[in-house]
Design an enzyme around this catalytic site. Structure first.
Site, PDB file in Angstrom:
ATOM      1  CE1 TYR A 124      35.247  40.700  32.791  1.00  0.00           C
ATOM      2  CE2 TYR A 124      34.100  40.592  30.712  1.00  0.00           C
ATOM      3  CZ  TYR A 124      34.083  40.783  32.077  1.00  0.00           C
ATOM      4  OH  TYR A 124      32.892  41.034  32.715  1.00  0.00           O
ATOM      5  CE  LYS A 191      32.862  56.409  36.820  1.00  0.00           C
ATOM      6  NZ  LYS A 191      31.590  57.107  37.060  1.00  0.00           N
ATOM      7  CG  ASP A 224      28.492  56.642  36.175  1.00  0.00           C
ATOM      8  OD1 ASP A 224      29.065  56.831  35.090  1.00  0.00           O
ATOM      9  OD2 ASP A 224      28.727  57.352  37.172  1.00  0.00           O
ATOM     10  CG  ASP A 248      30.047  40.660  30.542  1.00  0.00           C
ATOM     11  OD1 ASP A 248      29.030  40.164  30.020  1.00  0.00           O
ATOM     12  OD2 ASP A 248      30.777  40.030  31.331  1.00  0.00           O
TER      13      ASP A 248
END
Ligand code: NAD
Length: 361
Positions: A124, A191, A224, A248
């Site tokens: 972002y 991640k 995940d 988010d």
């Protein structure tokens, strides 16, 4: 003592939930001087910019703002004014507490999670290159020359930026928050198995910060796996610290666990400025219908009272809101077991019910 606070009623359902919140805050007996300002399309029409200098000046002067949601045009038009506000004022920490209040209809009990989301960078950061532009072509050439990777010519590119500086200050914020609020554990979300450099840096930096807080347990988890664990056993999580992008959607997932967006408050906090706003957006389809749930914004107001040092009145207001939720009578459609329930009340009636509880003490 009177608190001077910048008031941003926003658009869509914003003005209704903002008014309801202003009323319950005033009912606590705390004295406010509201400095009303506008942003978004209203400001675009009036000042030719969605984020006018006068609005920024007001927030910088008062150091505290209460903000309702603002619509971002999709695809074209100005970029998110919410993102711009956070970046311009360097409100680097997005703080969102999610807990299940008694009486809420959710299969998830005893959830009490605080999301600490980095607010200024990651995907972002706003650095994007559109398809078929000379800049995109140059970047594709650069990638080919440096990595040998031939990306498709019709690619659009968005940059994921993770800095050590921003990772360190958000991790430190999460640990400080945990320490000051008697929380036991901070979990870094990432991640890093795939994004070795960007998320790898975030994780390494969080680990280093953890070294300064031996009293707080530190763990990490890939995003995940977190999604799966959050719906399997959310009670195992305490404070989550995340880069902007994962923060988010994990925020919305947590809002779902505790009863929906109508119950999810938030704050954007920098070193000396804080803007309090609900997690939800401007829900344009409910605008002007006295239908939206004001509780997420009221709970953001509770957070603001605590930030202003008004702890007792914050507790009093939160207790009144919790009682209204627990009784389940004077609540909006989204808090009824059946959203079509005709006994659901409107935005302003929720405020009336909360004010009555506040007054009774
Ligand atoms: P949204 O949160 O506005 O609405 C999604 C759905 O959630 C709504 O249709 C409604 O069913 C429900 N909902 C949301 N808030 C509710 C409330 N208080 N009471 C009852 N139901 C509620 O999300 P969206 O539709 O993706 O976004 C609409 C606009 O809001 C977009 O322009 C978006 O950019 C903007 N937005 C602004 C902010 C902000 O100002 N901080 C945050 C998110 C989205």
């Amino acid at each position: 003592m009177q608190h001077r606070v910048t008031f941003i009623p926003g658009d869509g359902i914003g003005p209704e939930v903002a008014k309801a919140t202003q009323r319950v805050l005033e009912a606590t007996g705390v004295r406010f001087q509201w400095d009303d300002v506008i942003i978004g399309s209203q400001a675009q029409d009036l000042f030719g910019t969605p984020l006018p200098e006068s609005t920024l000046e007001s927030i910088k002067r008062n150091k505290v703002a209460l903000k309702a949601p603002v619509t971002t045009p999709i695809g074209s038009g100005f970029r998110s004014v919410n993102v711009a506000l956070r970046q311009t004022l360097d409100l680097y920490a997005c703080l969102r507490p999610y807990k299940v209040y008694p009486g809420v209809h959710t299969p998830f009990k005893d959830v009490d999670i605080v999301v600490v989301r980095e607010n200024t960078e990651d995907l972002y950061s706003g650095i994007e290159f559109a398809k078929d532009t000379p800049e995109a072509a140059e970047l594709l050439d650069f990638v080919f020359n440096t990595t040998g990777e031939k990306l498709k010519n019709d690619s659009a590119l968005s940059l994921k930026v993770i800095s050590q500086t921003a990772s360190r200050r958000i991790a430190t914020f999460a640990f400080e928050y945990a320490r000051q609020n008697n929380r036991r554990k901070v979990t870094a979300v990432h991640k890093a198995n795939i994004l070795k450099f960007s998320d790898g840096l975030f994780l390494d930096t969080a680990r280093q910060a953890a070294g300064g807080y031996p009293d707080i347990e530190f763990t990490d988890i890939v995003v995940d796996a977190l999604c799966m664990q959050l719906v399997r056993r959310p009670q195992q999580f305490d404070v989550l610290v995340l880069p902007n992008f994962y923060g988010d959607f994990i925020s919305d997932l947590c809002a779902g666990l505790v009863g929906g967006l109508g119950l999810a408050p938030g704050a954007n906090i920098g070193d000396d400025i804080a803007v309090f706003e609900p997690t939800h957006g401007s829900a344009p389809k409910y605008a002007g219908k006295n239908k939206a749930n004001p509780i997420a914004m009221m709970l953001s107001g509770v957070m603001m009272l605590r930030y202003l040092g008004e702890k007792d009145r914050a507790d009093k207001l939160e207790k009144a809101i919790a009682e209204v939720i627990a009784e389940g009578k004077d609540v909006t459609y989204d808090l009824k077991p059946d959203p079509a329930d005709s006994t659901a009340v409107g935005t302003s009636q929720v405020a009336d019910a909360v004010i009555e509880k506040v007054k009774r003490g």
